[in-house]
Each structure stands twice: as structure tokens, then as C-alpha cells.
Scaffold this motif. Structure first.
Motif, short mmCIF file in Angstrom:
data_model
loop_
_atom_site.label_atom_id
_atom_site.label_comp_id
_atom_site.label_asym_id
_atom_site.label_seq_id
_atom_site.Cartn_x
_atom_site.Cartn_y
_atom_site.Cartn_z
N GLN A 46 94.78 -66.13 147.63
CA GLN A 46 93.43 -65.70 147.26
C GLN A 46 93.30 -65.63 145.74
O GLN A 46 94.29 -65.42 145.03
N TYR A 47 92.10 -65.81 145.25
CA TYR A 47 91.89 -65.86 143.80
C TYR A 47 90.51 -65.37 143.37
O TYR A 47 90.26 -65.12 142.21
N HIS A 48 89.61 -65.23 144.33
CA HIS A 48 88.20 -64.98 144.03
C HIS A 48 87.99 -63.69 143.24
O HIS A 48 87.30 -63.67 142.21
N GLY A 49 88.60 -62.60 143.69
CA GLY A 49 88.42 -61.32 143.01
C GLY A 49 88.98 -61.29 141.61
O GLY A 49 88.42 -60.65 140.71
N THR A 50 90.10 -62.00 141.39
CA THR A 50 90.67 -62.09 140.05
C THR A 50 89.73 -62.84 139.12
O THR A 50 89.55 -62.46 137.96
N HIS A 51 89.15 -63.91 139.61
CA HIS A 51 88.22 -64.70 138.81
C HIS A 51 86.98 -63.87 138.45
O HIS A 51 86.54 -63.84 137.29
N VAL A 52 86.42 -63.18 139.44
CA VAL A 52 85.25 -62.33 139.21
C VAL A 52 85.58 -61.24 138.19
O VAL A 52 84.81 -60.97 137.26
N SER A 53 86.75 -60.61 138.35
CA SER A 53 87.15 -59.54 137.46
C SER A 53 87.28 -60.02 136.02
O SER A 53 86.92 -59.31 135.07
N ILE A 64 84.25 -55.33 144.34
CA ILE A 64 84.43 -55.28 145.80
C ILE A 64 84.55 -56.72 146.27
O ILE A 64 83.56 -57.44 146.35
N ASP A 65 85.77 -57.15 146.61
CA ASP A 65 86.03 -58.58 146.72
C ASP A 65 87.31 -58.84 147.51
O ASP A 65 87.58 -58.15 148.49
N THR A 66 88.10 -59.79 147.03
CA THR A 66 89.36 -60.17 147.70
C THR A 66 90.56 -59.44 147.10
O THR A 66 91.70 -59.85 147.32
N GLY A 67 90.30 -58.39 146.35
CA GLY A 67 91.36 -57.75 145.59
C GLY A 67 91.40 -58.34 144.19
O GLY A 67 90.52 -59.11 143.79
N VAL A 68 92.41 -58.02 143.43
CA VAL A 68 92.50 -58.51 142.06
C VAL A 68 93.96 -58.52 141.61
O VAL A 68 94.73 -57.62 141.95
#
Length: 799
Positions: free
Chosen positions: A224-231, A188-192
Motif C-alpha cells: 500500500q502507498y496511498h496514505g503515504t502519498h496523501v500525507s 484517514i486512509d491506508t495508513g502512512v
């Protein structure tokens, strides 16, 4: 500027002057008795920072008294979507009747009962007065919690840079056959960027949902990049491997380029639970230290429904009480950030003419190769002011050292700006004469720090034209894993719980980046997905475990993080139960839940106060086990005694509850925070359970906000937010001359025994029987609670 809740910052002297001018009394204006009329009024709770005097559209989250489907289920009562829709409809109908311009947006019924609505701020009190409304929360802004980000070029990248997953034991878990296969993790974030070659394997046809654009495509937005990094930290499987490389991912985009709001975060939590997620990761947060917040409540019920909820603890450390929602959740696993072991170097800095500097020390670096590359070489250095982007516009630092003063922006941003301008290193000096303590591994360029005295000295040398600098570096030692300074600390107000629950690597974490790339980020956002991935591995091995089992396994087997400055473990409110170790969690034969304890407050002035606590021991082995217990408070203070069973026998595969009493004699103890460790041993394995208690009222903020809001002509609401209530609360009004506090006008009201967390009264707008002119004023609020006093000032508008 917010007109109600923008706190005017005054010095302590200003507050002293206020008190000397206007004492604690209901009389005002030279001793003349006020004719102000006021009366207290009942309302649903209005929590947080809401601008109640403005007529501007304001978005809030409404929690209803009617229980959500999951809450009712776990309380053994009957609830249906149809009934919730009906009850919600009654409240919405009443709202539309009371407030002309109310626009309902999202509606919730699964893990949270309520809806989001936009209405004028000065109509929110009407909303709070509607029967069936339990609480009103601001639709607060959430951000993806990153301290810094550095994209790694294809030329510089190597898979070995992803060293945090192996550090916590992922490789050994994979070798044992646990890779997260069959477990679904919701991010649950900025997408991925689900097209990234290291992530594509983890997504099926249904990939999640985008609550920002309201469509079925959770692809991360441009920039945006946050959700991809988290994933990637959870489940990458390509050039790098995440903690659970064979897990299935679902993406829920709740944060756009400028962050997101509570209404979308709660909606994301609800849908992830209904979509069948086994684990959810929320690397997002705000600064609200309150366990009873919409997001925290939703996560608590998600955990009850069997979804392991993992959330970042926040990046507002290192002070206590800095954890924010949803890290304040009672049940979700909140994660603090650690820095992986790194090499420590000493430095001798010399400028033209062999001028040396006594206070110079290595502050931080991202790659030791970049640091050692400076050794023995001579560089030109350039004054870059405060290190803001604008400070680099008219100077040339390409291949040079940027000389930067402390202040205005974070250290990591100064280093990042220096790197962006082409600098190969930085020297940051203090804005005050003395040295400063911060060591920040992960700085984007090798950074040397100096005292303010040495900073002025090197500036003076530069002004003389002595503009070259060299560094003599020498390896000293390798530091162990340490807590990151930025990682937020607990406790949580009202529940007094330890947070974080556990910690994991969060500094200079390399993971996937949109467009087939990779980047190094730091923040508690990077710590949480390590724990989400570890949870997936535990569920693969133990598919019948409940959420409390997963949480207990991670907490029970975490290892202490040692503060190198003291040689002792960091406080529980810094590291929680410690840094996670996956293999130990997979192999544990005992679970102790909950994995941490707060004994709460002991505020009795005389005599002894006894509180009862309990936890459950689960024997996972095939043999009967006998458990012994030991409780040790730091420093072994007199006045605290804990009694429990000496031995407890638990049959294989069975659970048993352990009860114990805590007796505190407050007359023998100074007020404050006391931490303890409860050790549970079966003769082979020892589990340490972190615990805390407070003698006297905890040192949480007594006052967190105030307001003045017009109801109708001749009628105003005045109130304040009191996390622990107040024995005495007084409201004083002052003139505002420019940006300075002017003369005292009146005491609007004095009250005793005000309840938590919110107090409000009705004022007639008059002072001394005369109507007060409209305009800006300062509302000074004085609070007494449990021997602690606070006095704060807020800018308000009477209109």
C-alpha cells in the motif's frame, strides 16, 4: 453476481418491447384481473444497494433515532455516553431476539449514533422494524481513489517535480511565515509510512490507529502507498515539501489492501475528532450520490465540532450526478481535480512508405521530455490488442511503440501496461470509426490517439509488414489549468447542492512513497490533501476561525478554471468555486458563507414561485465596509429575478446577514439546470459565489435499485429505491429465459405518491391465485416522477 441488485443491461429496444408486451396496467395474463394480495408496510429507511433476498452474512450500518453526542450538543439538548449505550443496548437486545445470527461489531456515539452489525441479508427487514432504528445503510466498500500511479526512480527524481504546492501559492505562504506549525491534520486512509525521511518530523509518539488490524500502529500495509502519498502532499518536509510542511500528522488506517468499509471509516472519523485533530483528510469514496449517508453524516458533525473535514469528490466524471459519499456531505469541503498547465504539441505520424494519418493527435504524456524524445526518430511498432497485461505477454515492445485499441480498460491503464512492458510510447485508436475527444495529461508513456478508421489503416499497414513509425512533433501552446475529465461532478441528489466545493491539482502529483521513495499519482485523492494542507495554513494564521470560515476563505478566493474548448469557465458542478489560491485566502478581508448556493427546485407549473435565501458577510478588516451585490444567470434567461439589498454596511470585525429573494416564472423557462454567479464587492475585492437552480424536477436518476425478498412462507417483500419518490410506481414480473427476458407474468403492484427514498410492499407470492414457482425472474419497475419516466429491470430470486 448479486442476485437482487445486479442490473441486467438491456437495450432501449428491449425496454420498448417490454412496454409493448406489457402495458402500464394492473391487469395481466391476457386482461385477467390479478388476485395478487399486497399491502404497504412501514419500516425504518433502508438505503442503498442491499441484497435483501440472500441468507448470506451481510454487514450493515445502523443509525439510531437517539442523537449522537455532537449532534445533541449542537442542537442544545442533553446527551451522554451512558444514555447512548443504554439506548443502543435496547436496540441490540431487540435485534438479537429477532435475529438469531446477528453479530454486532463497532459501536458509535460521538459524531454518529449507531452500530455496525453482520446478519443474514434476508433478516435486515426485521432489523428495520425495531423501534429506535432510524436508518440502515450497507457497509459499503470504499477505495483509495487513484487513477494511476508511477514510482519515480531515485535516478530520475528531483525536488522540482513537486510543483503542485508552489502552483497554489504554498511557497509564498511559507515566506509569509505560515507553514502549518501547531495544526494537527488527520489522514484517514491506508495508513502512512511515518518512517519516511520526509514525514518522520510530522509524527509524535502517538501516531494514530489501525482499524484494519485493530492496533495502535497505523503503519501502511505491505503493497500500500496511498496514505503515504496523501500525507506527503499535506506535510512532507525533506527532499520535497508538502503544502503545510510543519503541520503535525495523525494516521488512521481504515483501508486495507482491498479497500475498506463504512464501519471503519466512520470509526476513523470519530477517533480523529476525539484525538483533537484540527483538519482531517479523506481521500476515499464510493459511488453513492446521497447526502444522508453514514460517512457524510459523520463528516457534517465533525465540521460542527470544529474539525475541518476535506474529502475527494470522486473519479467517476465527467458526467453530472457522479459525485459519491462522502463527497456528498452538506458541510465538508469536497475537492475536484485539475491538471496543471502543460505544453501542447501537434504530431504528424508516418509509417513505412510515408503513409500518414489524418486524425493523429497527442493524447497525453507524463513528462514533456519523454514526448519530445520521440520527435524525428523511427521506431518499430507492435500490435498490443486492448493493452491488457496479458496482451503484452507474448510480444516484445521493449523500446518500441505499442499499438492499442480502445476498450475494456481505462486509457491510463493501457499506457501504464505499455510502460511496464518496456514500450517508449503508445498509439491508441478508437473502437468506433470516428475520433474520440479525451486528452489525458499524465499518461505514463507519450500517447498518440487516432480515429477508428485510421486505426484500421495502421493495422493494415502492420499486417503488410510495414512496421516502422515516426513522429514529427511541434510545440503549439501551453494549456492553462484545466479540469481533469475523471473528476466527478455534482450536483448532490436531494439537497441539489453544488459539488465539488473547490478544486486543486490532482494529475501527475509527485509525493512521498513508502520505503523512502517518491511517486507520481493522479486522482481526486491527490487534490484533497492540497486543500487539507491549505486549511492548516489558514488555521495557523487564524486559530479562532470556525470550520465555516476556513471553507468560505478557500471558496471565496478560488479562481475560475477555464475550459479551453469553449473559452469559458467550467460549470459550477465541475469545478465548484474554482481552483484554490492559498495566499489570496490568507489575505482575504471578507468572508461570505456559505460559499455556494442552491436555490433548489422550481416546479410550479403556472405563475411565479418565490424562494428566500440568505448568506452571512463577515468583515475581517479594521475598517467599515460597504458591500454591493450583483446576480447574473448564465445567458440572462427571462423568468428569473433576484432581489437583494443594493448596499450593505458592515462594521470592522462584525458579521451581517444578507437576505434575498429568487422569483422564477417557470412558464417562461425550459426545464433544466440554470447556474448563476452572485458577486459581492467592497469596491476593492470581488467575491463570486456560485449558485444553481432547477426548473422542473432535476434530471437525477429516478430509480436506483429494486428487490424481492422472502419474509416467511407465502409472504414476500417487494420494493425499490426512489431518490425523489414517485408519483406512480409499478412492479412487473417476467420470466427469465437464459439471459433474456421472457413472457410477462403479472403486475405485482401499482402505487401512487410513493415517498422518497424507499418504497416497499408485501406480496403473497401468487399469480392469478396460484403459487408462483421458485426460481430466477426479472422484476421490471416503472416509475413516473415530475414528468420523467424510467423503466429498469432487475434480476431477482423467488425461493
Amino acid at each position: 453476481m448479486k442476485r437482487n441488485f445486479s442490473k441486467i443491461l438491456f437495450s432501449l429496444l428491449a425496454f420498448v418491447l417490454i412496454f409493448s408486451i406489457f402495458g402500464f396496467t394492473v391487469a395481466a395474463n391476457g386482461g385477467k384481473k390479478s388476485k395478487t394480495q399486497f399491502s404497504e408496510i412501514p419500516l425504518a429507511e433502508i438505503l442503498g444497494d442491499i441484497e435483501l433476498s440472500s441468507d448470506r452474512p451481510t454487514s450493515v450500518i445502523v443509525e439510531l433515532e437517539e442523537e449522537s453526542i455532537v449532534e445533541a450538543k449542537h442542537k442544545g439538548t442533553s446527551q451522554t455516553k451512558a444514555n447512548l449505550k443504554s439506548e443502543r443496548g435496547k436496540v441490540i437486545k431487540a435485534l438479537e431476539k429477532a435475529v438469531k445470527n446477528a453479530d454486532v461489531n463497532r459501536e458509535y456515539d460521538y459524531v454518529f449514533s449507531g452500530f455496525s452489525v453482520e446478519l443474514p441479508g434476508n433478516e435486515i427487514v426485521k432489523l428495520a422494524a425495531i423501534p429506535g432504528v432510524k436508518a440502515v445503510y450497507p457497509n459499503v466498500h470504499y477505495t483509495a481513489e487513484v487513477i494511476s500511479a508511477e514510482v519515480i526512480s531515485e535516478e530520475a527524481f528531483s525536488p522540482e517535480m513537486m510543483n503542485s504546492a508552489p502552483f497554489i501559492g504554498s511557497n509564498e505562504a511559507w515566506e509569509a511565515g505560515f507553514t502549518g506549525e501547531g495544526v494537527t491534520v488527520a489522514v484517514i486512509d491506508t495508513g502512512v509510512d511515518y518512517t519516511h525521511p520526509d514525514l518522520a518530523h510530522a509524527f509524535d509518539d502517538y501516531k494514530g490507529y489501525d482499524f484494519v488490524d485493530d492496533d495502535n500502529d497505523p503503519q501502511e500495509g505491505a503493497g500500500q502507498y496511498h496514505g503515504t502519498h496523501v500525507s506527503g502532499t499535506v506535510a512532507a518536509n525533506g527532499a520535497i515539501k508538502g503544502v503545510a510542511p510543519d503541520a503535525t500528522l495523525l494516521g488512521y488506517r481504515v483501508l486495507g489492501p482491498d479497500g475498506g468499509t463504512t464501519e471503519d471509516v466512520v470509526a476513523g472519523i470519530e477517533l480523529a475528532v476525539q484525538d483533537g485533530a484540527d483538519v482531517m483528510n479523506l481521500s476515499l469514496g464510493n459511488s453513492l450520490n446521497n447526502p444522508d449517508w453514514a460517512t457524510s453524516i459523520a463528516l457534517d458533525w465533525a465540521m460542527a465540532e470544529g474539525v475541518v473535514a476535506v474529502t475527494s469528490n470522486g473519479n467517476s466524471g465527467p458526467d453530472n450526478w457522479t459525485v459519491g459519499s462522502p463527497g456528498t456531505s452538506r458541510d465538508a469541503i469536497s475537492v475536484g481535480a485539475t491538471q496543471l498547465p502543460y505544453e501542447v504539441y501537434s504530431v504528424e505520424t508516418t509509417t513505412t512508405g510515408d503513409v500518414s494519418y489524418e486524425s493523429d493527435k497527442v493524447m497525453g504524456y507524463a513528462d514533456v521530455k519523454d514526448l519530445t524524445a520521440l520527435d524525428g526518430n523511427e521506431y518499430e511498432f507492435v500490435n498490443a490488442g486492448l493493452g491488457n497485461p496479458d496482451d503484452f505477454k507474448d510480444i516484445d515492445v521493449e523500446g518500441k511503440i505499442a499499438l492499442i485499441s480502445r476498450g475494456a480498460i481505462p486509457f491510463v491503464d493501457k499506457a501504464a501496461n505499455a510502460k511496464a512492458a518496456g514500450a517508449v510510447g503508445a498509439i491508441i485508436f478508437n473502437s468506433e470509426p470516428e475520433e474520440f475527444d479525451f486528452v489525458i495529461p499524465g499518461m505514463e508513456v507519450p500517447t498518440i490517439k487516432m480515429s477508428g478508421v485510421d486505426g484500421q489503416k495502421i493495422l493494415s499497414e502492420l499486417e503488410k509488414g510495414n512496421n516502422t513509425v515516426s513522429f514529427d512533433l511541434e510545440y503549439v501552446t501551453t494549456n492553462p489549468e484545466v479540469m481533469a475529465d475523471f473528476s466527478s461532478r455534482g450536483p448532490v441528489t436531494l439537497t441539489w447542492m453544488i459539488k465539488p466545493d473547490v478544486s486543486a491539482p490532482g494529475v501527475n502529483i509527485v509525493s512521498t512513497f513508502p520505503g523512502n521513495g517518491y511517486a507520481a499519482l493522479q486522482g481526486t485523492s491527490m487534490s484533497a490533501p492540497h486543500v487539507a494542507g491549505a486549511s492548516a495554513l489558514l488555521l495557523e494564521k487564524n486559530p479562532n476561525w470556525g470550520t465555516e470560515d476556513v471553507k468560505a476563505a478557500l471558496m471565496n478566493t478560488a479562481v475560475d478554471v477555464i475550459d479551453p474548448a469553449t473559452g469559458k469557465a467550467y460549470a459550477h458542478n465541475s469545478q465548484g468555486a474554482g481552483s484554490i489560491r492559498i495566499v489570496d485566502a490568507l489575505n482575504t478581508t471578507t468572508l461570505v458563507a456559505p460559499g455556494s448556493h442552491s436555490f433548489g427546485k422550481f416546479v410550479k407549473n403556472t405563475g411565479k414561485q418565490v424562494e428566500k435565501q440568505s448568506f452571512e458577510i463577515k468583515n475581517l478588516s479594521s475598517e467599515r465596509k460597504s458591500y454591493s451585490f450583483d446576480v447574473e444567470f448564465a445567458g440572462n434567461p427571462d423568468g428569473i429575478k433576484v432581489s437583494t439589498s443594493n448596499n450593505l454596511k458592515v462594521n470592522p470585525g462584525k458579521s451581517q446577514q444578507v437576505n434575498f429573494n429568487v422569483q422564477v416564472d417557470t412558464s417562461k423557462l425550459e426545464p433544466g439546470y440554470y447556474e448563476a454567479t452572485i458577486s459581492v464587492s467592497d469596491g476593492t475585492q470581488k467575491i463570486d459565489v456560485p449558485s444553481i437552480l432547477f426548473v422542473g424536477e432535476p434530471d437525477y436518476p429516478r430509480l436506483t435499485g429494486a428487490f424481492l425478498e422472502k419474509v416467511e412462507e407465502g409472504s414476500y417483500y417487494v420494493g425499490s429505491y426512489l431518490p425523489g419518490g414517485a408519483e406512480v410506481v409499478q412492479y412487473n414480473l417476467f420470466e427469465l429465459n437464459g439471459e433474456k427476458i421472457g413472457e410477462p407474468i403479472d403486475t405485482l403492484g401499482t402505487f401512487s405518491n410513493a415517498p422518497a427514498p424507499y418504497h416497499e410492499f408485501l406480496w403473497d407470492g401468487k399469480v392469478g391465485g396460484e403459487e408462483l414457482e421458485d426460481g430466477e425472474y426479472v422484476l421490471g419497475v416503472y416509475v413516473e416522477q415530475a414528468g420523467v419516466t424510467e423503466y429498469k429491470a432487475y434480476l431477482v430470486t423467488k425461493n
